[in-house]
Design an enzyme around this catalytic site. Structure first.
Site, mmCIF file in Angstrom:
data_model
loop_
_atom_site.group_PDB
_atom_site.id
_atom_site.type_symbol
_atom_site.label_atom_id
_atom_site.label_comp_id
_atom_site.label_asym_id
_atom_site.label_seq_id
_atom_site.Cartn_x
_atom_site.Cartn_y
_atom_site.Cartn_z
ATOM 1 N N LYS A 149 -5.078 -1.660 -7.743
ATOM 2 C CA LYS A 149 -6.184 -1.316 -6.842
ATOM 3 C C LYS A 149 -7.027 -2.552 -6.525
ATOM 4 C CE LYS A 149 -9.070 1.385 -4.575
ATOM 5 N NZ LYS A 149 -10.408 0.906 -4.624
ATOM 6 N N GLU A 190 -7.400 -5.917 1.399
ATOM 7 C CA GLU A 190 -8.295 -5.255 2.358
ATOM 8 C C GLU A 190 -9.351 -6.239 2.865
ATOM 9 O OE1 GLU A 190 -11.825 -2.090 1.743
ATOM 10 O OE2 GLU A 190 -9.857 -1.395 1.061
ATOM 11 N N SER A 211 -8.086 5.071 -3.262
ATOM 12 C CA SER A 211 -8.436 4.410 -2.005
ATOM 13 C C SER A 211 -8.347 5.374 -0.841
ATOM 14 C CB SER A 211 -7.504 3.217 -1.756
ATOM 15 O OG SER A 211 -7.827 2.583 -0.533
ATOM 16 N N HIS A 235 -5.115 -4.516 -4.025
ATOM 17 C CA HIS A 235 -5.232 -3.750 -2.770
ATOM 18 C C HIS A 235 -6.550 -4.072 -2.082
ATOM 19 C CE1 HIS A 235 -7.049 -0.307 -0.695
ATOM 20 N NE2 HIS A 235 -5.844 0.034 -0.287
ATOM 21 N N ASN A 236 -7.642 -4.052 -2.838
ATOM 22 C CA ASN A 236 -8.947 -4.307 -2.243
ATOM 23 C C ASN A 236 -9.075 -5.751 -1.782
ATOM 24 O OD1 ASN A 236 -9.439 -1.683 -3.005
ATOM 25 N ND2 ASN A 236 -11.478 -2.094 -3.808
#
Length: 482
Positions: A182, A189, A128, A185-186
């Protein structure tokens, strides 16, 4: 001298990672399906570096030192599997394949097992930070076959971002753990970006503030509890002028794109029975934005009920929107970490949440001051059920509560959609409610489907059925939970 690592896929992320590795003294071999891209890269950005190129996979693999490390920076999905099959005959036992794309974690689970059968070590790693992060220090989240970690650790930790002397790269866990983290995380986001967009619309459409005024507000916000990369770049966006001197942001079409990781996060939350309401609404908000032509038609048919104008004290409402953004952000992370907690248990990932928060502090899109508080929460209580139960966040939500509600009311009164602000508030109110109306829901389910219910005056785990109409008999349906 042979290369320390090879990278396949010379799009912008791949190129920048290669240059980052070269900056840190690692010799990199590169290959791209369109071989002319290799030549252009070597003659351009990689000129005067020790990067070496190949025009075939055979030549590429031959350039690598043993054990060979091959990193794939290609489109997630079928393309990754195709390259694995092409590489397998060229590699030997103990070699490593790294997938640095946004692959679905279940694909990484499958690939790790498959390659282990062929004595090849596999790593699925989330990367990222966008192109700038890839070039100067990304967040790297590796998982897969841990036997491969010592072989790549020095390279990955050398090129990753660093905060307080600690690399933003650490082993996440076995199989698809890196890609799972991940993915979440996204998803977070998506939530952060939607929350900022809702704050923007409340301030611009609700209070009539200009892009210049918004630049000043977001610049100020970036000095406090909201300090983060996304707030920082949002302030910069409001200040950016088009060639005619007008704010460029006002000329950008309001249709958002997405690549699927937010959707995957929402689907996985449904699979695990975890309410991920804010991130779900953030995905749906992008879907609604994409229906631009239909929205334009609807706006002509379904106009606002009445003309509305804000008559309150402007600074007080700006402060309320700030508090709403902060409180809802807390909810987003609380939901995301709660999802990871459930996934760790369900899939045996053995995730360490404080270490994840520590890694997320640098290099990535959601990096923020706020993550230090999450790290401290899990340091204090590693088995913390929900971030909302940590003392720091209890006080933070208490302080922001009144402003949060005022901001949502502003949206309702002005006809401005606030799906993320409002869904976060609904989750918070639901989470702290001792008795929800699900008792009525269970009665309804038992009435029409004999699905049974538990009683408040009986031990948990005992299920009952009522013959509500006098005609249903004693037969009950089976019970199950998600």
């Amino acid at each position: 001298m042979k290369a320390n690592i090879g990278l396949i896929g010379l799009a912008v992320m791949g190129q920048n990672l290669v240059l980052n590795m070269d900056d840190h003294g690692f010799k990199v071999a590169v290959f791209n399906r369109t071989t002319s891209t290799v030549d252009e890269f070597l003659a351009g950005p990689a000129k005067d570096t020790q990067v070496i190129g190949a025009h075939s996979l055979e030549e590429f693999v031959d350039l690598l030192q043993v054990p060979r490390i091959v990193m794939l920076m290609v489109k997630a999905g079928e393309v990754v599997d195709q390259y694995i099959e092409k590489l397998l005959p060229l590699l030997a036992a103990g070699d490593v394949i790294v997938d640095g794309g946004n692959s679905l974690f279940t694909d990484t689970n499958r690939r790790t097992r498959y390659l282990q059968e062929h004595q090849i070590n596999y790593i699925g790693t989330g990367v990222s930070g966008g192109e700038e992060g890839a070039r100067h220090g990304p967040l790297i989240m590796p998982g897969g076959n841990k036997a491969a970690w010592p072989l790549v650790k020095d390279i990955f930790q050398s090129i990753s971002a660093e905060v307080d002397g600690q690399p933003c790269c650490e082993w996440v866990g076995d199989n698809g753990a890196g890609h799972y983290v991940k993915m979440v995380h996204n998803g977070i986001e998506y939530g952060d970006m939607q929350l900022i967009c809702e704050a923007y619309q409340l301030l611009s459409a609700g209070l009539g503030l200009s892009a210049e005024e918004l630049h000043d507000i977001f610049t100020e916000w970036n000095q406090g509890v909201l300090s983060s990369y996304l707030i920082e770049i949002t302030a910069a966006i409001f200040a950016y002028k088009d060639t005619d001197g007008e704010p460029l942001v006002n000329k950008i079409l309001d249709t958002a794109g997405q690549k699927g990781t937010g959707k995957w996060t929402g689907i996985n939350a449904l699979d695990l029975g975890i309410p991920l309401t804010l991130i779900g609404e953030s995905v749906f908000a992008r879907c609604l934005s994409a229906q631009k032509d239909e929205r334009v038609r609807a706006a002509g048919i379904l106009p606002k009920a009445s003309k509305w104008a804000f008559t309150g004290e402007q600074q007080a409402m700006i402060d309320a929107v700030h508090d709403a953004l902060y409180a809802a952000k807390i909810i987003s992370y609380a939901q995301g970490f709660r999802l990871m907690r459930e996934a760790s248990k369900e899939y045996g990932l053995d995730l360490h949440y404080g270490e994840i928060a520590l890694m997320w502090r640098g290099g990535c899109i959601i990096r923020s001051q706020f993550l230090n508080n999450i790290k401290q929460a899990y340091d204090t209580s590693p088995d913390l059920e929900n971030l909302l139960l940590d003392g720091f966040f209890v006080e933070a939500i208490k302080t922001a509560d009144a402003g949060w509600r005022k901001a949502v009311i502003l949206g309702i009164e002005a006809g401005i959609p606030t799906p993320a602000f409002a869904s976060a508030l609904a989750y918070y109110d639901g989470y702290r409610t001792e008795r929800l109306p699900a008792n009525l829901l269970q009665a309804q389910r038992d009435y029409f489907g004999a699905h049974t219910y538990e009683r408040t005056d009986k031990p948990r785990g005992e299920f009952f059925h009522t013959d509500w109409t006098g005609q249903g008999g004693k037969v009950a349906s089976t019970t199950y939970t998600v």
